[in-house]
Design a protein around this motif. Structure first.
Motif, PDB file in Angstrom:
ATOM      1  N   GLY A  93      39.894  21.758 -27.609  1.00  0.00           N
ATOM      2  CA  GLY A  93      38.598  21.677 -26.943  1.00  0.00           C
ATOM      3  C   GLY A  93      38.321  22.883 -26.071  1.00  0.00           C
ATOM      4  N   SER A  96      37.820  25.983 -28.518  1.00  0.00           N
ATOM      5  CA  SER A  96      36.606  25.860 -29.335  1.00  0.00           C
ATOM      6  C   SER A  96      35.347  25.998 -28.493  1.00  0.00           C
ATOM      7  CB  SER A  96      36.596  24.524 -30.070  1.00  0.00           C
ATOM      8  OG  SER A  96      37.686  24.427 -30.943  1.00  0.00           O
ATOM      9  N   ALA A  97      35.310  25.334 -27.338  1.00  0.00           N
ATOM     10  CA  ALA A  97      34.139  25.448 -26.468  1.00  0.00           C
ATOM     11  C   ALA A  97      33.983  26.880 -25.967  1.00  0.00           C
ATOM     12  CB  ALA A  97      34.258  24.482 -25.287  1.00  0.00           C
ATOM     13  N   LEU A 100      32.513  28.936 -28.773  1.00  0.00           N
ATOM     14  CA  LEU A 100      31.089  28.632 -28.964  1.00  0.00           C
ATOM     15  C   LEU A 100      30.237  29.326 -27.900  1.00  0.00           C
ATOM     16  CD1 LEU A 100      31.256  24.838 -29.871  1.00  0.00           C
ATOM     17  CD2 LEU A 100      30.480  26.697 -31.361  1.00  0.00           C
ATOM     18  N   TYR A 123      37.036  22.796 -19.454  1.00  0.00           N
ATOM     19  CA  TYR A 123      36.715  22.611 -20.871  1.00  0.00           C
ATOM     20  C   TYR A 123      37.735  21.670 -21.523  1.00  0.00           C
ATOM     21  CZ  TYR A 123      33.431  26.622 -20.778  1.00  0.00           C
ATOM     22  OH  TYR A 123      32.388  27.477 -20.527  1.00  0.00           O
ATOM     23  N   ALA A 127      37.102  17.846 -23.066  1.00  0.00           N
ATOM     24  CA  ALA A 127      37.471  17.512 -24.444  1.00  0.00           C
ATOM     25  C   ALA A 127      38.347  16.260 -24.484  1.00  0.00           C
ATOM     26  CB  ALA A 127      38.190  18.689 -25.097  1.00  0.00           C
ATOM     27  N   ALA A 171      29.696  21.399 -24.664  1.00  0.00           N
ATOM     28  CA  ALA A 171      30.333  21.672 -25.957  1.00  0.00           C
ATOM     29  C   ALA A 171      31.725  21.046 -26.028  1.00  0.00           C
ATOM     30  CB  ALA A 171      30.412  23.182 -26.199  1.00  0.00           C
ATOM     31  N   ALA A 172      32.502  21.180 -24.959  1.00  0.00           N
ATOM     32  CA  ALA A 172      33.858  20.623 -24.945  1.00  0.00           C
ATOM     33  C   ALA A 172      33.829  19.099 -25.031  1.00  0.00           C
ATOM     34  CB  ALA A 172      34.598  21.065 -23.687  1.00  0.00           C
ATOM     35  N   ILE A 175      33.006  18.157 -28.559  1.00  0.00           N
ATOM     36  CA  ILE A 175      34.185  18.364 -29.418  1.00  0.00           C
ATOM     37  C   ILE A 175      35.154  17.194 -29.249  1.00  0.00           C
ATOM     38  CG2 ILE A 175      36.258  19.803 -29.702  1.00  0.00           C
ATOM     39  CD1 ILE A 175      34.296  22.206 -28.973  1.00  0.00           C
ATOM     40  N   GLY A 178      33.891  14.288 -30.987  1.00  0.00           N
ATOM     41  CA  GLY A 178      34.127  14.437 -32.421  1.00  0.00           C
ATOM     42  C   GLY A 178      35.521  13.965 -32.802  1.00  0.00           C
TER      43      GLY A 178
END
Length: 195
Positions: A93, A96-97, A100, A123, A127, A171-172, A175, A178
């Protein structure tokens, strides 16, 4: 069950590092923070090791309520899914964040934003928090928790004074959710539930 509370060890290490960093000379402190930062300039120069180092450093010591919440979230994730799973979600997380945000800023950021210090635990925390929603009871409770967390993360992004970090938090969290939805889909997976 793992006898070592790795989430607490991590949080304490980051906090002790922050206290040590606060005692260094201002120029040296700034250099160390910039060297660990996942800002646009560092990533554009190929300094990919900052994807890890930035999660190990904070600019200031964490406020006690946040530090305790970090320990609680990581601790429960370790209890429910194990230390390796928790570390993997945290790092996935976080990285990836960060990537992004980097992708969004790469061609549009001004010079100050490109070299801004971007370090911290938030972040990865977001996540893991998002992924932990799969440990809630299915149905209304889980859906309400996901909606509430997303609403909390979206609110700063919609404000006029938002920063790229606000987008990174969202974003985190997404993710992590997800990951949570994947766990929901793999319903045969056995894990501890919050009851």
């Amino acid at each position: 069950m793992n006898p070592i509370p790795w989430g607490a060890v991590y949080a304490c290490g980051v906090q002790l590092g922050a206290y040590a960093l606060a005692r260094t000379e201002p120029a040296e402190r700034e250099r160390l923070l910039r060297d660990c930062s996942t800002n646009v300039d560092n990533l554009a120069a190929g300094r990919w090791e900052t994807l890890l180092s930035s999660a190990l450093v904070v600019e200031e010591p964490m406020p006690l309520p946040y530090a305790l919440l970090l320990v609680a979230v990581l601790g429960y994730a370790e209890y429910a899914y194990g230390a390796w799973w928790t570390a993997a979600v945290f790092l996935f997380g976080h990285a990836s964040a960060t990537l992004l945000v980097y992708g969004a800023l790469c061609g549009t950021a001004d010079a100050a934003t490109r070299r801004a210090v971007d370090v911290g635990t938030s972040y990865g925390f977001n996540a893991v928090l998002g992924a932990l929603t799969s440990a809630l009871p299915r149905g209304t409770v889980r859906t309400a928790a996901r909606a509430g967390l997303l609403a909390l993360a979206v609110t700063p992004v919609l404000k006029r004074g938002r920063t790229f970090t606000d987008s990174g938090h969202l974003a985190a969290l997404a993710i992590g959710m997800g990951v949570s939805l994947t766990l929901d889909y793999l319903s045969g997976t056995k894990h501890q539930k919050i009851t």
